[in-house]
Design a protein around this motif. Structure first.
Motif, PDB file in Angstrom:
ATOM      1  N   LEU A  44      -5.876   1.424   3.974  1.00 54.57           N
ATOM      2  CA  LEU A  44      -5.688   2.782   3.468  1.00 54.57           C
ATOM      3  C   LEU A  44      -5.721   3.797   4.600  1.00 54.57           C
ATOM      4  N   THR A  93       0.861  -1.182   0.000  1.00 55.48           N
ATOM      5  CA  THR A  93       0.000   0.000   0.000  1.00 55.48           C
ATOM      6  C   THR A  93       0.895   1.230   0.000  1.00 55.48           C
ATOM      7  N   LEU A 146      -9.812   9.238  -4.429  1.00 53.60           N
ATOM      8  CA  LEU A 146      -9.185   7.996  -4.882  1.00 53.60           C
ATOM      9  C   LEU A 146      -9.255   7.960  -6.402  1.00 53.60           C
ATOM     10  N   THR A 189     -15.600   3.747   0.349  1.00 54.93           N
ATOM     11  CA  THR A 189     -14.245   3.751   0.906  1.00 54.93           C
ATOM     12  C   THR A 189     -13.720   5.172   1.010  1.00 54.93           C
ATOM     13  N   GLU A 190     -13.927   5.925  -0.067  1.00 53.56           N
ATOM     14  CA  GLU A 190     -13.377   7.266  -0.122  1.00 53.56           C
ATOM     15  C   GLU A 190     -14.029   8.178   0.908  1.00 53.56           C
ATOM     16  N   VAL A 196      -3.640   8.106  -3.361  1.00 56.54           N
ATOM     17  CA  VAL A 196      -3.387   6.678  -3.166  1.00 56.54           C
ATOM     18  C   VAL A 196      -2.760   6.147  -4.456  1.00 56.54           C
ATOM     19  N   ALA A 214      -5.264   3.641  -7.908  1.00 57.07           N
ATOM     20  CA  ALA A 214      -5.332   2.692  -6.802  1.00 57.07           C
ATOM     21  C   ALA A 214      -6.029   1.410  -7.235  1.00 57.07           C
ATOM     22  N   SER A 215      -7.077   1.546  -8.000  1.00 53.43           N
ATOM     23  CA  SER A 215      -7.822   0.392  -8.503  1.00 53.43           C
ATOM     24  C   SER A 215      -8.788   0.903  -9.557  1.00 53.43           C
ATOM     25  N   ILE A 274       1.009   5.540  -0.434  1.00 51.49           N
ATOM     26  CA  ILE A 274       0.242   6.786  -0.467  1.00 51.49           C
ATOM     27  C   ILE A 274       1.189   7.978  -0.476  1.00 51.49           C
ATOM     28  N   TRP A 286      -5.390  -6.282   1.424  1.00 48.72           N
ATOM     29  CA  TRP A 286      -6.648  -6.124   0.699  1.00 48.72           C
ATOM     30  C   TRP A 286      -7.467  -7.406   0.753  1.00 48.72           C
ATOM     31  N   HIS A 297      -3.101   0.284  -3.755  1.00 49.81           N
ATOM     32  CA  HIS A 297      -4.049  -0.061  -2.703  1.00 49.81           C
ATOM     33  C   HIS A 297      -3.949  -1.547  -2.384  1.00 49.81           C
TER      34      HIS A 297
END
Lengths: 246, 293, 244
Positions: free
Chosen positions: B146, B54, B83, B99-100, B139, B87-88, B56, B213, B142
């Motif tokens: 996070l 991870t 995000l 999540t954000e 990010v 990150a994804s 950042i 994750w 991920h």
């Protein structure tokens, strides 16, 4: 096989005609990373090492990385997303569109008697059809023999992610001599009991009765991959992990 | 946009089975973090933090603005967490996911509401001019956890940051450029850190720190404790999930304190190293600017 | 500014993306990630070719119309390089995160509204190409890009990779990119200039993007970008194929 001096290419490079293998009978076969622009130009499309096999009259670019792109006859580990009337929708790599697996493409499957697989189950399968305009199609049975030949649902165990390069090396017929990867054999020789299935899409499934063994094999694979270990380092790694386990 | 796929049944079952046998996939202890890496950028206020895979990047910046009408004596302080698909691919630009939102709320509570930054010190001319401090959280990669990573990055970036020096004479505000006067650090009161526990099992009896994750996707509940090295708890949030026993939570908190102390020591050490490194550079830079004139 | 004259790059730095790269040159540092080919949303789906999605994110502040403009420039250039016909209905997603921009010690910048501009384009394009190569996305060819400013006076009228202070004085700024076959891929200009000036800019940019490495540097205009790309990739490939 590989020439003494490795030849690295970038997309769009011109390939010296002397490097292109010639053969009286066999047609020239182009592997991954090359494209043919009529009439006679052969141009790399990825960055990698150009390899030519004069016996088989074929050439390709060797590289590691990127996303798995399905090709016929590849063995892959897929995850069932959902099932339709006659198909399972399978996921091979995250965020790509689904591949299809006919429900009758299992050994001995009939209309009345076919495997019931839940969403999320892992299946070891072969790519039958891979075409840029269509979703890839998989099978779990050899169409010529009607036998499973090791393919089918994977129960228990754990799937680990590895790089595409390592998956390819593990799948080589002589993974030890050509692929320079011996870690699984080494761990087996140390007395660990486990079974594996390697998917070209960068997944290795490890099954064993002992959770400890599975974790150890998974860590060994990951460290071999991330650390780019050669055979001697793999031997040391196997010894170290076995010692840690005890 | 394609959705994130869930781990396979095999993975879910195995991770749980292994945890029950006291193993984690990467061989870590339950209360062990992945290796922590912190690098500061060439510019002030840039911190790159990695817990395992991870990663950042946090960047602090400052600007002079007008204070809010209802708080004339306070500066403006904001943390921006957006995000990106870096990150994804499941994250889409301008479409916040759960999540954000949770991440930005937690950072808000941990860093802003706990008064880590003295916002009154950002006031320049009451009711007219103040500093606006902004931290952008990016990010880059991920692989779970996070929240802890982002919080550490924000704190590190703000403590590393220097804002331009100012002076007020006869009601006239002067903001000095870096060439005129060395920038000054922010008025920092305390450093809060987030420690997130993930719970597994039917009654949440297995507690794990710094989940990856895969582990995060399988957990039945999670709890984030924000605290500083003095053991002052800024907030505890446990948003739904399986109930966890109070005694277990107390134990989690005391372990969290040791982690917060570790983080604090690590950050202080890194900041000291950076100052040392910069001192030489600062001197050289001064020489050069002399030549320029 | 202590801007490095030689570019620096690292490939496959992000473990979870298909491909990634960082690139630092002339004070700019950019991190790029590539994911693809992945499933495109219904809106972006094209029946015959892959959709190339470029997202530019400023280091601080929110992106705005300038970033959208840069994205559209990069998107059209990169679509020319990527073999988009190989992946119909798919998406190739490129995210470019700016990490550092050259600072002007003599001005206090406003950061809340990020103001990206042409000088960042070469760094963005270079990062995108490196990340695409790292992701092994099939490409037609590679490219190199540079920025040239025309300044009113001074010893050199044309400035390659100008620093922020030069940009303030510049009459016009030009971004050019050339493919590895010496073809012009991208030309964007800003400001007032004459056709003659543009021709000079074109020649200077072509010199940088396409010139082979020569050892004696009488008038060193900039780094050999093409050579840099090749050596960076060769190192990466050699490392990946350590078992060969």
């Amino acid at each position: 096989m590989a020439t003494a001096q490795p030849l690295y290419v970038l997309p769009g490079d011109t390939i010296d005609p002397s490097l292109i293998p010639t053969h009286k009978k066999l047609p020239l076969r182009l592997g991954p990373g090359l494209r043919h622009i009529p009439p006679s130009a052969i141009v790399p499309t990825v960055a990698g090492q150009l390899v030519a096999d004069h016996k088989k009259n074929s050439m390709w670019v060797e590289y590691n990385g990127g996303r798995y792109i399905p090709a016929p006859n590849d063995l892959v580990i897929g995850q069932i997303q959902r099932s339709a009337a006659d198909f399972y929708f399978m996921n091979l790599t995250p965020f790509t569109s689904n591949a299809t697996l006919p429900q009758l493409a299992f050994e001995g499957a009939t209309k009345k008697n076919r495997p019931q697989l839940a969403s999320g189950a892992l299946v070891y399968a072969r790519v039958v059809l891979a075409n840029r305009h269509m979703d890839p199609e998989l099978e779990c049975v050899s169409s010529s023999t009607g036998k499973a030949e090791g393919l089918g649902p994977l129960t228990g165990g754990m799937a680990f992610d590895v790089s595409l390069g390592l998956a390819r090396r593990l799948l080589m017929a002589r993974s030890r001599e050509e692929g320079k990867v011996e870690i699984l054999e080494l761990l087996g020789a140390e007395g660990l009991a486990f079974e594996t299935a390697v998917g070209r899409n960068g997944k290795v499934w490890v099954g064993s009765d002992s959770a400890k063994t599975i974790i150890l094999v998974g860590r060994a694979l990951r460290e071999t991959d991330d650390g780019k270990l050669d055979v001697d380092q793999q031997k040391k790694l196997a010894k170290r992990l076995i010692r840690e386990m005890k | 946009m394609p959705r994130e796929i869930e781990p396979s049944l095999n993975e879910k079952q195995f991770v749980l089975q292994a945890l029950q046998e006291k193993f984690r996939l990467d061989g870590r202890q339950f209360d062990q973090y992945r290796p922590l890496e912190l690098t500061f950028g060439d510019q002030y206020g840039v911190a790159d933090v990695a817990f395992g895979k991870t990663k950042i990047l946090a960047k602090a910046s400052a600007e002079v603005t007008v204070p809010y009408a209802d708080r004339p004596l306070d500066g403006v302080f904001a943390i921006a967490t957006e995000l990106s698909p870096m990150a994804s691919p499941a994250f889409e630009v301008n479409r916040p996911t759960e999540t954000e939102v949770l991440l930005s709320r937690l950072l808000e509570k941990t860093v802003r509401r706990s008064g880590a930054l003295d916002t009154e010190s950002l006031c320049l001319v009451a009711g007219q001019k103040c500093w606006s401090i902004r931290v952008d959280v990016h990010v880059l990669s991920h692989d779970g956890n996070l929240i802890d990573t982002a919080c550490f990055a924000v704190v590190a970036a703000l403590r590393h940051f220097r804002k331009p020096d100012t002076s007020v004479e006869g009601g006239i505000l002067t903001v000095y450029t870096p060439a005129e006067r060395e920038p000054v650090p922010l008025s920092w009161l305390h450093s809060p850190f987030c420690v997130t526990w993930s719970f597994y099992g039917d009654r949440g009896e297995i507690a794990v720190l710094d989940a990856t994750w895969t582990e995060e996707q399988i957990r039945v509940a999670s709890c984030t404790i924000s605290l500083n090295r003095h053991g002052e708890i800024c907030q505890i949030s446990k948003l739904g999930g399986t109930p966890v026993e109070a005694v277990a939570l107390l134990q989690c908190t005391s372990i969290a304190l040791t982690k917060a102390k570790d983080f604090s020591v690590f950050l202080d050490k890194k900041l000291a190293e950076d100052t040392k490194k910069r001192n030489i550079g600062g001197f050289m830079a001064e020489l050069r600017s002399e030549n320029d004139r | 500014m202590a801007a490095s004259t030689e570019p620096e790059a690292a490939l496959s730095v992000l473990p979870r993306a298909d491909g990634s790269a960082t690139y630092a040159h002339a004070g700019y540092t950019v991190m790029g990630s590539v994911n693809g080919p992945i499933e495109a949303s219904r809106r972006d789906e094209h029946p015959y070719e892959a959709h190339v999605d470029v997202i530019v994110r400023p280091a601080a502040g929110v992106g705005g119309t300038r970033e959208r403009h840069l994205e559209s420039i990069l998107q059209s250039s990169l679509s020319q390089l990527i073999l988009v016909k190989n992946f119909p209905r798919q998406l190739i997603q490129i995210v470019l995160q700016i990490e550092a921009t050259p600072e002007n010690d003599y001005v206090n910048t406003k950061l809340v509204q990020a103001s990206l501009n042409f000088p960042v384009v070469p760094a963005l394009l270079q990062t995108a190409i490196l990340a695409l190569l790292s992701a092994a996305v099939p490409m037609r060819e590679t490219a190199a890009s540079t920025v040239v400013a025309v300044v009113p006076q001074g010893a050199k009228r044309l400035l390659v990779d100008p620093v922020p202070r030069d940009l303030e004085a510049a009459h016009s700024v030009h971004v050019l990119a050339f493919t590895s076959q010496d073809e012009l891929l991208l030309a964007e200009s800003e400001g007032d200039f004459t056709v003659k000036e543009w021709d000079e800019v074109y020649e200077a940019a072509k010199e940088i993007c396409c010139r082979p490495r020569t050892l004696d540097e009488e008038n060193d205009v900039g780094p050999d970008l093409r050579h840099f790309l090749r050596t960076t990739l060769e190192e990466k490939v050699a490392e990946d194929l350590y078992w060969k």
